[in-house]
Scaffold this motif. Structure first.
Motif, PDB file in Angstrom:
ATOM      1  N   PHE A   1       0.899  -1.122  -0.147  1.00  5.59           N
ATOM      2  CA  PHE A   1      -0.083   0.083  -0.309  1.00  5.59           C
ATOM      3  C   PHE A   1       1.023   1.109   0.257  1.00  5.59           C
ATOM      4  N   ALA A   2       0.318   2.402  -0.533  1.00  4.40           N
ATOM      5  CA  ALA A   2       1.234   3.812  -0.172  1.00  4.40           C
ATOM      6  C   ALA A   2       1.371   3.404   1.169  1.00  4.40           C
ATOM      7  N   ASP A   3       0.441   3.895   1.533  1.00  3.96           N
ATOM      8  CA  ASP A   3       0.647   3.862   2.869  1.00  3.96           C
ATOM      9  C   ASP A   3       1.341   2.992   3.881  1.00  3.96           C
ATOM     10  N   ALA A   4       1.388   1.749   3.255  1.00  2.00           N
ATOM     11  CA  ALA A   4       2.255   1.212   3.669  1.00  2.00           C
ATOM     12  C   ALA A   4       2.826   1.290   5.007  1.00  2.00           C
ATOM     13  N   ASN A   5       4.072   2.171   4.902  1.00  2.99           N
ATOM     14  CA  ASN A   5       4.818   2.630   6.697  1.00  2.99           C
ATOM     15  C   ASN A   5       3.819   3.127   7.681  1.00  2.99           C
ATOM     16  N   GLN A   6       2.856   3.449   7.386  1.00  2.76           N
ATOM     17  CA  GLN A   6       1.812   3.640   8.388  1.00  2.76           C
ATOM     18  C   GLN A   6       0.629   2.386   9.311  1.00  2.76           C
ATOM     19  N   ILE A   7       1.164   1.421   8.849  1.00  3.93           N
ATOM     20  CA  ILE A   7       0.936   0.180   9.208  1.00  3.93           C
ATOM     21  C   ILE A   7       1.663   0.029  10.603  1.00  3.93           C
ATOM     22  N   PRO A   8       1.088   0.111  11.789  1.00  5.86           N
ATOM     23  CA  PRO A   8       1.658  -0.700  12.581  1.00  5.86           C
ATOM     24  C   PRO A   8       2.742  -1.900  12.750  1.00  5.86           C
TER      25      PRO A   8
ATOM     26  N   ALA B   1      -1.578 -11.139   5.419  1.00  2.21           N
ATOM     27  CA  ALA B   1      -2.777 -12.188   5.614  1.00  2.21           C
ATOM     28  C   ALA B   1      -3.934 -11.952   5.006  1.00  2.21           C
ATOM     29  N   ALA B   2      -5.002 -11.184   5.863  1.00  2.00           N
ATOM     30  CA  ALA B   2      -5.803 -10.289   6.316  1.00  2.00           C
ATOM     31  C   ALA B   2      -6.655 -10.337   4.422  1.00  2.00           C
ATOM     32  N   VAL B   3      -5.650  -9.213   3.441  1.00  2.00           N
ATOM     33  CA  VAL B   3      -5.657  -8.961   2.037  1.00  2.00           C
ATOM     34  C   VAL B   3      -5.739  -9.869   1.080  1.00  2.00           C
ATOM     35  N   LYS B   4      -4.506 -10.322   1.547  1.00  2.00           N
ATOM     36  CA  LYS B   4      -4.320 -11.731   1.035  1.00  2.00           C
ATOM     37  C   LYS B   4      -5.100 -12.756   0.512  1.00  2.00           C
ATOM     38  N   LYS B   5      -6.347 -13.006   1.638  1.00  2.00           N
ATOM     39  CA  LYS B   5      -6.716 -13.802   1.596  1.00  2.00           C
ATOM     40  C   LYS B   5      -8.591 -12.946   1.199  1.00  2.00           C
ATOM     41  N   ARG B   6      -8.692 -11.868   0.379  1.00  2.00           N
ATOM     42  CA  ARG B   6      -9.529 -11.021   0.423  1.00  2.00           C
ATOM     43  C   ARG B   6     -10.804 -10.137   0.939  1.00  2.00           C
ATOM     44  N   LEU B   7      -9.900 -10.778   2.339  1.00  2.00           N
ATOM     45  CA  LEU B   7     -11.529 -10.551   3.869  1.00  2.00           C
ATOM     46  C   LEU B   7     -11.422  -9.023   3.413  1.00  2.00           C
ATOM     47  N   ILE B   8      -9.550  -8.492   3.787  1.00  2.00           N
ATOM     48  CA  ILE B   8     -10.192  -6.675   3.614  1.00  2.00           C
ATOM     49  C   ILE B   8      -9.348  -5.797   2.224  1.00  2.00           C
ATOM     50  N   THR B   9      -9.967  -4.652   2.092  1.00  2.00           N
ATOM     51  CA  THR B   9      -9.110  -4.223   0.799  1.00  2.00           C
ATOM     52  C   THR B   9      -8.699  -2.767   0.948  1.00  2.00           C
ATOM     53  N   GLY B  10      -7.686  -2.294   0.090  1.00  2.00           N
ATOM     54  CA  GLY B  10      -7.526  -1.381   0.916  1.00  2.00           C
ATOM     55  C   GLY B  10      -8.782   0.268  -0.272  1.00  2.00           C
ATOM     56  N   TYR B  11      -7.918   0.482  -0.912  1.00  2.00           N
ATOM     57  CA  TYR B  11      -8.758   1.991  -1.065  1.00  2.00           C
ATOM     58  C   TYR B  11      -8.003   2.652  -2.732  1.00  2.00           C
ATOM     59  N   ALA B  12      -9.552   3.249  -3.186  1.00  2.00           N
ATOM     60  CA  ALA B  12      -8.539   3.608  -4.348  1.00  2.00           C
ATOM     61  C   ALA B  12      -7.644   4.524  -5.125  1.00  2.00           C
ATOM     62  N   ASP B  13      -7.453   4.692  -3.741  1.00  2.00           N
ATOM     63  CA  ASP B  13      -5.731   5.659  -4.070  1.00  2.00           C
ATOM     64  C   ASP B  13      -4.908   4.656  -3.568  1.00  2.00           C
ATOM     65  N   HIS B  14      -4.672   3.457  -3.304  1.00  2.00           N
ATOM     66  CA  HIS B  14      -4.200   2.236  -2.971  1.00  2.00           C
ATOM     67  C   HIS B  14      -3.221   2.569  -1.732  1.00  2.00           C
ATOM     68  N   THR B  15      -4.780   3.420  -1.162  1.00  2.00           N
ATOM     69  CA  THR B  15      -3.988   3.247   0.407  1.00  2.00           C
ATOM     70  C   THR B  15      -4.490   1.985   1.381  1.00  2.00           C
ATOM     71  N   PHE B  16      -4.604   1.853   2.740  1.00  2.00           N
ATOM     72  CA  PHE B  16      -5.149   1.153   3.209  1.00  2.00           C
ATOM     73  C   PHE B  16      -5.925   1.884   4.635  1.00  2.00           C
ATOM     74  N   ARG B  17      -4.690   2.596   5.449  1.00  2.00           N
ATOM     75  CA  ARG B  17      -5.902   3.999   6.292  1.00  2.00           C
ATOM     76  C   ARG B  17      -5.787   3.123   7.166  1.00  2.00           C
ATOM     77  N   PRO B  18      -4.719   2.518   7.233  1.00  2.00           N
ATOM     78  CA  PRO B  18      -4.738   1.399   9.164  1.00  2.00           C
ATOM     79  C   PRO B  18      -5.081   2.308  10.225  1.00  2.00           C
ATOM     80  N   ASN B  19      -5.305   3.592  10.166  1.00  2.00           N
ATOM     81  CA  ASN B  19      -5.725   4.548  11.457  1.00  2.00           C
ATOM     82  C   ASN B  19      -7.710   4.874  11.364  1.00  2.00           C
ATOM     83  N   ALA B  20      -7.776   4.604  10.304  1.00  2.00           N
ATOM     84  CA  ALA B  20      -8.730   4.837  10.474  1.00  2.00           C
ATOM     85  C   ALA B  20     -10.202   3.863  10.632  1.00  2.00           C
ATOM     86  N   LYS B  21     -11.449   4.695  10.926  1.00  2.00           N
ATOM     87  CA  LYS B  21     -12.116   4.273  12.368  1.00  2.00           C
ATOM     88  C   LYS B  21     -12.442   3.383  10.565  1.00  2.00           C
ATOM     89  N   MET B  22     -12.471   1.819  11.914  1.00  2.00           N
ATOM     90  CA  MET B  22     -13.643   0.493  11.016  1.00  2.00           C
ATOM     91  C   MET B  22     -15.498   1.078  10.998  1.00  2.00           C
TER      92      MET B  22
END
Length: 325
Positions: A210-217, A226-247
């Motif tokens: 992800f473009a913001d991979a350095n923000q993932i703890p 692992a969750a992304v690889k299993k396609r359980l959770i996805t990133g956003y259209a701008d190729h970010t994951f936004r790990p600190n955004a609320k679910m």
């Protein structure tokens, strides 16, 4: 003296000498969340020092301390992962112990309920003449205990039973101040970690970027991957994951439905909610399936509230519902 146990300069014991001693693991007590296990030697002959290696279930038990059964000096026990090393020696020109002798008592606190094992893998013995022998008893004691875990802020909470079950299952923990904080809102990284642990995903293979991979703890990175690889959770259209955004509840519904392998695209239930106009087009089939499968439900007044942030209590409840399915 203890260093000599691990050297090659001591005299080797004969096969006949190795055959005499035997050992026993004895479960002494389980009081609340405390477990005591004793290591007892039988038919000992001039035991001056020993070093023993044990294995225990670190996911369920936490090593607290070791108490020596004989007079002398004990090196501070060293626990690494599932392994525990204990070394003890007498001091001065004295004879070693003979006959039956309590060697050490180990204390563990129970972290999670269920069956766990403690194994005495091997032990090195040194007599007062510095003769050394080694034995591999491979003795094992099985412990069944309740965790005894409690939190100061969940008594009477609607998710109390689910919270305790989730903690016992090992996919979420409380805080060091004795609280669980059930109303605390969950980030996307935190939810990915919970879900990955609950489903026991393989966290050794990581290829999602992800473009913001350095923000993932660091503590979350492998689980997110692992969750992304299993396609359980996805990133956003701008190729970010936004790990600190609320679910959000809509996002949680999507992850839960993907885990169940649901592929239908009905939106019947969605249209019955009074806030259906708040649902984005991508979330409608996921919300429908989550409700139809009894994985999620509305929040009252016939509302689903898709954009509301997920709390820790809600997260563990939904994950347990997924596991039941």
């Amino acid at each position: 003296m203890l260093l000599m146990i691990c050297t090659t300069s001591v005299n080797a014991a004969t096969t006949e000498q190795l055959a005499r001693p035997s050992f026993e693991l004895k479960l002494n007590s389980i009081n609340n969340n405390l477990v005591e296990v004793s290591v007892i030697g039988h038919d000992l002959e001039d035991l001056y020092a020993y070093e023993m290696n044990l294995e225990f279930d670190a996911n369920r038990l936490n090593f607290s301390k070791a108490s020596a059964g004989t007079v002398g000096y004990t090196v501070v026990p060293k626990a690494e992962g599932n392994y525990l090393k204990i070394a003890h020696t007498k001091v001065g020109s004295v004879k070693g112990d003979s006959g039956d002798q309590l060697l050490t008592t180990l204390q563990f606190s129970v972290q999670r309920a269920g069956n766990s094992t403690i194994t005495l893998q091997n032990i090195k013995l040194v007599d007062s003449k510095l003769n050394m022998s080694s034995m591999t008893p491979a003795l094992q004691e099985t412990i069944h205990a309740e965790s005894g875990i409690s939190f100061s802020d969940i008594t009477g909470h609607w998710a109390e039973a689910s919270i305790l079950k989730a903690v016992d299952a090992g996919f979420i923990d409380g805080y060091t101040d004795g609280t669980f904080r059930p109303k605390h809102e969950v980030t996307r990284a935190e939810f990915a970690v919970m879900f990955s642990r609950a489903l026991k995903l393989d966290v050794n293979e990581s290829d999602a970027t992800f473009a913001d991979a350095n923000q993932i703890p660091a503590w979350a990175s492998s689980h997110v991957q692992a969750a992304v690889k299993k396609r359980l959770i996805t990133g956003y259209a701008d190729h970010t994951f936004r790990p600190n955004a609320k679910m959000s509840r809509a996002e949680m519904a999507a992850v839960a439905v993907r885990a169940l392998g649901k592929t239908q695209h009905d939106v019947t239930y969605v249209n019955e909610f009074t806030d259906a106009s708040d649902f984005s087009s991508w979330s409608k089939p996921f919300i429908h399936e989550a409700v139809e499968s009894s994985i999620m439900q509305g929040i009252g007044n016939n509302r689903f509230s898709p954009n509301t942030n997920v709390t820790r209590a809600e997260a563990v409840t939904v994950i347990l519902n997924v596991l039941r399915n």
